[in-house]
Write a protein that holds these residues in place. Structure first.
Motif: not given
Length: 205
Positions: A189-192, A186-187, A30
């Protein structure tokens, strides 16, 4: 406490007990992970026999730790991978270093008069070392028969809370409970991640 005399007895690589599926081989960092400093979070867990007439079976303990670590790495597969260009982890099942050492003093010498800088000898990496390995373990055997399980995890992949959750999962697996849900990674996903944010920029900051 005088300076710790820690001698490495053996070094090996522990790999996941089953291969990581192909679709999970590329774990994106991320943006938060990318800007985290390239340092290791350390911990050392000390254990001593309950009674003076009881001795730890070090070989048995070491084998149990290695077997359970191999099992838990199938769920925490990025830990067995390698950082690539501060953008992702190649989850190639490269494995994690496992070091066994002999400490030439008693555990009480360390506990009663600790020297923080010397305690770093009980973990497998220099805390500010720049490596592409995410995690490592060191089993320290003291002169009195007590042990200290040292571990380092990259701050780029786990904060303190995540590290504790992993250690609890590892401990639970060691005691024979393998009914543990796999965590979600999946970190990104909110922090590309940012493609331009490479390792050299992080080190220069």
């Amino acid at each position: 406490m005088a300076k710790l005399n820690v001698e490495a007895i053996s070094k090996e690589i522990i790999k996941p007990s089953s291969p990581t599926p192909d679709h999970l081989n590329h774990y994106k960092l991320s943006f938060i992970d990318q800007i985290s400093p390239p340092v290791y979070n350390p911990i050392v867990l000390f254990y001593a026999p309950n009674h003076t007439d009881i001795e730890f079976n070090i070989d048995d303990i070491s084998n149990r730790l290695k077997n359970s670590l191999s099992e838990v790495l199938t769920k925490y597969y990025p830990l067995a991978g390698r950082f690539k260009e501060n953008r992702f982890i190649h989850c190639n099942d490269g494995g994690i270093p496992y070091v066994k050492t002999q400490v030439k003093c008693k555990l009480s010498d360390v506990i009663n008069n600790p020297i923080p800088g010397e305690l770093n000898k009980l973990v497998p990496f220099e805390l500010d070392a720049l490596t592409y390995i995410t995690f490592g373990v060191q089993l320290n055997v003291f002169k009195c028969g007590a042990i200290g399980i040292g571990a380092c995890i990259s701050h780029k992949i786990a904060d303190a809370l995540s590290f504790i959750v992993f250690l609890k999962t590892w401990a639970t697996t060691t005691y024979g409970d393998d009914d543990i849900e796999s965590p979600e990674f999946d970190a990104a996903t909110p922090f590309p991640p940012k493609d331009w944010l490479d390792m050299s920029l992080v080190l220069a900051s």
